[in-house]
Design an enzyme around this catalytic site. Structure first.
Site, PDB file in Angstrom:
ATOM      1  N   TYR A   1      35.230  54.486  37.550  1.00 56.82           N
ATOM      2  CA  TYR A   1      34.373  54.114  38.661  1.00 56.82           C
ATOM      3  C   TYR A   1      32.944  54.558  38.361  1.00 56.82           C
ATOM      4  O   TYR A   1      32.723  55.635  37.782  1.00 56.82           O
ATOM      5  CB  TYR A   1      34.835  54.781  39.959  1.00 56.82           C
TER       6      TYR A   1
ATOM      7  N   ASP B   1      38.379  50.838  48.412  1.00 57.16           N
ATOM      8  CA  ASP B   1      38.085  50.996  49.826  1.00 57.16           C
ATOM      9  C   ASP B   1      37.180  49.873  50.331  1.00 57.16           C
ATOM     10  O   ASP B   1      36.560  49.136  49.548  1.00 57.16           O
ATOM     11  CB  ASP B   1      37.378  52.340  50.076  1.00 57.16           C
TER      12      ASP B   1
END
Length: 283
Positions: free
Chosen positions: A119, A65
């Site tokens: 992540y 993102d």
């Protein structure tokens, strides 16, 4: 011609990309804003690897993102022999570095051949309870339908493994899965943060995972993007080889780190100047 350079490639090559995602509008190329993929493809065009578009066989490990950074983003395509990490980085901005590469089979696909992605989120939570955060993550681990934690309507069932540790004022949250739906990581972090800070009870997780649909005040908003880093993408049969590009990449990001630590000290001075009892600072 550019196409000739690509045609001379002896194999498909995979490249690891590290980037500071804060200046970019995400990874995926978009027509009107600067993205990480956009600068990668522009660099390949400037280097004569392609005239426009993408190289033959091009694919990326995933899409991050806007504002999200990466250590292990991976792209692969048919590359000319001379395109090592240093040559690739030579046409890239300092925020984006190619630091290692590997020759891979001709049918290699950077998206589909990745078996796991990790992540890491740097959650500022000086008063957050690591035990509550760990309990929340234990509840979220395993296979679940995370439909209330993503805008995606398909691919919401994921098998998640988690970890958390404290580093000073931060809780370092690691999330690992074969893949992630859109915004899933940041919405997971929002839930964990609320539990760790005592803003919601653990029973909230059961509702998030079990309810048909949560919206409005019951919905879970994504945590901010900038503390999130794509830290690993696993390809079991690929061996990446490092060269001098690794040291140059480290040096560039260390310079950024020092600059921002210095700026943080300045803003700390500004914030601390108004503590109670400071007194008259007009002199």
């Amino acid at each position: 011609m550019a196409e000739d350079s690509a045609d001379r490639a002896t194999s498909v090559r995979a490249y690891r990309i590290a980037y500071d995602g804060r200046p970019f509008h995400g990874f995926q190329r978009q027509p009107d804003v600067e993205t990480v993929e956009g600068v990668l493809l522009d660099a390949l065009s400037d280097l004569g690897v392609v005239e426009s578009g993408t190289p033959r066989g091009y694919a990326a490990a995933g899409r991050t993102d806007a504002g999200v950074s990466a250590v292990a983003q991976t792209v692969a395509f048919a590359a000319p022999d001379w395109l090592d990490p240093a040559a690739f980085s030579s046409e890239l901005p300092a925020e984006v570095r190619v630091w290692t590469s590997a020759d891979v089979p001709a049918d290699f696909h950077a998206t589909h051949d990745a078996t796991e992605r990790e992540y890491t989120y740097h959650l500022y939570a000086p008063d957050g309870s690591i035990s509550r955060a760990r309990t929340a993550l234990d509840e979220l681990s395993g296979e679940h339908d995370f439909h209330n934690l993503t805008p995606d309507e398909e691919g919401t069932v994921r098998t998640l493994s988690t970890a958390v540790r404290r580093d000073g004022d931060f809780l370092i949250v690691s999330l690992r899965a074969g893949g992630f739906a859109r915004q899933l990581v940041r919405r997971l972090v929002s839930v964990v943060a609320a539990v760790a800070r005592g803003e919601t009870e653990l029973a909230r997780i059961e509702r998030v995972l079990g309810a048909d649909s949560l919206s409005g005040p019951e919905g879970v908003a994504p945590a901010p993007a900038y503390p999130l880093v794509l830290t690993d993408v696993v390809y079991p049969d690929v061996s990446f080889e490092t060269d001098d590009s690794l040291a140059r990449t480290r040096a560039i990001f260390e310079e950024t780190h020092v600059r921002e630590r210095t700026e943080a000290r300045m803003t700390e001075t500004l914030a601390g100047a108004f503590d109670a009892g400071t007194g008259d600072r007009s002199s």
